[in-house]
Design a protein around this motif. Structure first.
Motif, PDB file in Angstrom:
ATOM      1  N   LEU A  13       0.832  -1.205   0.000  1.00 47.90           N
ATOM      2  CA  LEU A  13       0.000   0.000   0.000  1.00 47.90           C
ATOM      3  C   LEU A  13       0.872   1.263   0.000  1.00 47.90           C
ATOM      4  CD1 LEU A  13      -2.794  -1.055   2.533  1.00 47.90           C
ATOM      5  CD2 LEU A  13      -3.068  -0.689   0.075  1.00 47.90           C
ATOM      6  N   LEU A  14       1.968   1.229   0.746  1.00 44.39           N
ATOM      7  CA  LEU A  14       2.879   2.369   0.787  1.00 44.39           C
ATOM      8  C   LEU A  14       3.480   2.637  -0.592  1.00 44.39           C
ATOM      9  CD1 LEU A  14       4.515   4.532   2.229  1.00 44.39           C
ATOM     10  CD2 LEU A  14       6.102   2.752   2.987  1.00 44.39           C
ATOM     11  N   LEU A  15       3.860   1.571  -1.292  1.00 40.83           N
ATOM     12  CA  LEU A  15       4.414   1.717  -2.643  1.00 40.83           C
ATOM     13  C   LEU A  15       3.388   2.348  -3.579  1.00 40.83           C
ATOM     14  CD1 LEU A  15       6.836   1.119  -4.515  1.00 40.83           C
ATOM     15  CD2 LEU A  15       5.779  -1.107  -5.003  1.00 40.83           C
ATOM     16  N   GLN A  16       2.126   1.935  -3.450  1.00 44.86           N
ATOM     17  CA  GLN A  16       1.070   2.505  -4.293  1.00 44.86           C
ATOM     18  C   GLN A  16       0.848   3.989  -3.987  1.00 44.86           C
ATOM     19  OE1 GLN A  16      -2.514   0.029  -5.060  1.00 44.86           O
ATOM     20  NE2 GLN A  16      -1.540  -1.473  -3.693  1.00 44.86           N
ATOM     21  N   PHE A  22      -2.777   6.107  -5.284  1.00 41.63           N
ATOM     22  CA  PHE A  22      -3.750   6.749  -4.399  1.00 41.63           C
ATOM     23  C   PHE A  22      -3.298   8.185  -4.190  1.00 41.63           C
ATOM     24  CE2 PHE A  22      -3.901   2.246  -2.991  1.00 41.63           C
ATOM     25  CZ  PHE A  22      -5.207   1.966  -3.337  1.00 41.63           C
ATOM     26  N   GLN A  23      -4.134   9.138  -4.557  1.00 43.36           N
ATOM     27  CA  GLN A  23      -3.797  10.548  -4.482  1.00 43.36           C
ATOM     28  C   GLN A  23      -4.101  11.115  -3.094  1.00 43.36           C
ATOM     29  OE1 GLN A  23      -2.331  12.494  -6.990  1.00 43.36           O
ATOM     30  NE2 GLN A  23      -1.996  10.449  -7.852  1.00 43.36           N
ATOM     31  N   PRO A  24      -3.425  12.224  -2.710  1.00 41.17           N
ATOM     32  CA  PRO A  24      -3.766  12.885  -1.446  1.00 41.17           C
ATOM     33  C   PRO A  24      -5.254  13.199  -1.359  1.00 41.17           C
ATOM     34  CG  PRO A  24      -1.763  13.824  -2.353  1.00 41.17           C
ATOM     35  CD  PRO A  24      -2.297  12.878  -3.389  1.00 41.17           C
ATOM     36  N   ASN A  25      -5.831  12.967  -0.183  1.00 45.50           N
ATOM     37  CA  ASN A  25      -7.254  13.169   0.112  1.00 45.50           C
ATOM     38  C   ASN A  25      -8.162  12.100  -0.502  1.00 45.50           C
ATOM     39  OD1 ASN A  25      -6.784  15.577   1.619  1.00 45.50           O
ATOM     40  ND2 ASN A  25      -6.563  16.676  -0.316  1.00 45.50           N
ATOM     41  N   GLU A  26      -7.572  11.125  -1.192  1.00 46.56           N
ATOM     42  CA  GLU A  26      -8.368  10.013  -1.723  1.00 46.56           C
ATOM     43  C   GLU A  26      -8.569   8.962  -0.634  1.00 46.56           C
ATOM     44  OE1 GLU A  26      -8.098   6.626  -5.288  1.00 46.56           O
ATOM     45  OE2 GLU A  26      -6.752   8.370  -5.305  1.00 46.56           O
ATOM     46  N   LYS A  27      -9.714   8.290  -0.677  1.00 46.75           N
ATOM     47  CA  LYS A  27     -10.019   7.265   0.320  1.00 46.75           C
ATOM     48  C   LYS A  27      -9.492   5.913  -0.149  1.00 46.75           C
ATOM     49  CE  LYS A  27     -14.280   5.814   1.018  1.00 46.75           C
ATOM     50  NZ  LYS A  27     -15.693   5.750   1.470  1.00 46.75           N
ATOM     51  N   LEU A  28      -8.819   5.205   0.761  1.00 47.36           N
ATOM     52  CA  LEU A  28      -8.404   3.842   0.458  1.00 47.36           C
ATOM     53  C   LEU A  28      -9.623   2.920   0.426  1.00 47.36           C
ATOM     54  CD1 LEU A  28      -5.222   3.224   2.670  1.00 47.36           C
ATOM     55  CD2 LEU A  28      -5.304   3.725   0.238  1.00 47.36           C
ATOM     56  N   ILE A  67      -8.025   8.012   4.801  1.00 41.72           N
ATOM     57  CA  ILE A  67      -7.763   9.042   3.802  1.00 41.72           C
ATOM     58  C   ILE A  67      -6.258   9.182   3.614  1.00 41.72           C
ATOM     59  CG2 ILE A  67      -8.169  11.442   3.125  1.00 41.72           C
ATOM     60  CD1 ILE A  67     -10.731   9.783   3.477  1.00 41.72           C
ATOM     61  N   VAL A  68      -5.830   9.189   2.355  1.00 42.61           N
ATOM     62  CA  VAL A  68      -4.407   9.330   2.043  1.00 42.61           C
ATOM     63  C   VAL A  68      -3.978  10.772   2.308  1.00 42.61           C
ATOM     64  CG1 VAL A  68      -2.656   9.189   0.229  1.00 42.61           C
ATOM     65  CG2 VAL A  68      -4.515   7.500   0.320  1.00 42.61           C
ATOM     66  N   LEU A  69      -2.879  10.931   3.041  1.00 41.13           N
ATOM     67  CA  LEU A  69      -2.353  12.257   3.341  1.00 41.13           C
ATOM     68  C   LEU A  69      -1.369  12.694   2.258  1.00 41.13           C
ATOM     69  CD1 LEU A  69      -1.702  11.953   7.176  1.00 41.13           C
ATOM     70  CD2 LEU A  69      -3.699  12.874   6.018  1.00 41.13           C
ATOM     71  N   ASP A  70      -1.181  13.985   2.181  1.00 42.42           N
ATOM     72  CA  ASP A  70      -0.232  14.542   1.226  1.00 42.42           C
ATOM     73  C   ASP A  70       1.174  14.360   1.794  1.00 42.42           C
ATOM     74  OD1 ASP A  70       1.213  15.930  -0.584  1.00 42.42           O
ATOM     75  OD2 ASP A  70       0.127  17.823  -0.393  1.00 42.42           O
ATOM     76  N   VAL A  71       1.939  13.455   1.183  1.00 44.41           N
ATOM     77  CA  VAL A  71       3.285  13.199   1.699  1.00 44.41           C
ATOM     78  C   VAL A  71       4.231  14.347   1.365  1.00 44.41           C
ATOM     79  CG1 VAL A  71       3.091  10.695   1.752  1.00 44.41           C
ATOM     80  CG2 VAL A  71       3.825  11.808  -0.349  1.00 44.41           C
TER      81      VAL A  71
END
Length: 244
Positions: A13-16, A22-28, A67-71
């Motif tokens: 998941l981290l690699l993706q 998965f874009q920032p603010n997108e839900k897994l 929710i994916v955070l903006d890295v």
């Protein structure tokens, strides 16, 4: 075996996330969907998601999922002592300051303790929201001793208090003590910040001193937790070798 499984899922998941699948603010996908995808239990999926959350890659929000955070978060220097204006210039992002409150007050007992003031001393109270790229993501609550800053205007607060103190009042800001912790959002946070569903903020308390070690400012700075990475530089001091 279970340990290896949840770490493998975490790494996948981290690699993706890093590749932008998965874009920032997108839900897994939900825990159920992920458990079917990886052919494992929800408990194993939950462990992988908890690890992603602990490392700052996702935020679990009640009712919304993961929710994916903006890295690519904004770097906020922990050990530095910079104004928001200086930070915004360094980031080269569109930013502005919104002054919500500016008044000269008789401080309550809490503020008196923070600023170590005498009973009759008055204090400037300044409440400002900091907006970066169209989002209000910092709430600064400043308290400054009037004996050091006799006059304060809305224009000064919208521009830079530090710039005014150093260039106009000719005071030299020297150092600060800082405290950091995570706090639940307050009604004030909800009123002035674009929280985007987050239920916690990162709080930085600053006790700012002049060159003569006079404490002149206390600030509580409340940051939306998905937007900042707090960075520091540390150097190990080597102890001299002692002779036997």
């Amino acid at each position: 075996m279970k340990e290896n499984k949840f770490l493998a899922i975490y790494n996948d998941l981290l690699l993706q996330i890093r590749k932008g699948a998965f874009q920032p603010n997108e839900k897994l996908p939900s825990e159920n969907e992920l458990s079917q995808q990886y052919r494992t239990s929800r408990e194993t999926i939950r462990k992988a998601l908890n690890l992603l959350s602990e490392h700052g890659y996702i935020q679990k929000i009640k009712g919304k999922g993961s929710i994916v955070l903006d890295v690519g978060k904004y770097d906020f220097p922990v050990s530095g002592l910079v104004s928001f204006k200086e930070l915004a210039q360094k980031m080269n992002k569109p930013a502005r300051t919104i002054v919500h409150e500016l008044e000269l007050i008789e401080p309550d007992e809490y503020i008196k303790r923070q600023l170590e003031t005498e009973n009759k001393e008055k204090v400037w109270k300044v409440i400002r929201a900091r907006e970066i790229e169209g989002e209000k993501i910092i709430l600064d609550k400043d308290f400054l001793c009037q004996k050091f800053v006799p006059i304060l205007t809305r224009d000064i607060c919208e521009n830079s208090i530090y710039e005014y103190v150093e260039n106009e009042l000719k005071l030299r800001i020297s150092f600060a003590k800082k405290e950091m912790f995570v706090d639940r959002v307050t009604a004030e946070d909800q009123k002035y910040l674009d929280l985007n569903g987050y239920e916690h903020v990162v709080v930085v308390k600053n006790f700012v001193y002049l060159e003569d070690a006079s404490l002149f400012q206390f600030t509580e700075s409340r940051h939306r937790l998905d937007k900042f990475r707090f960075v520091d530089f540390a150097r190990r001091t080597h102890q001299p070798h002692l002779l036997p």
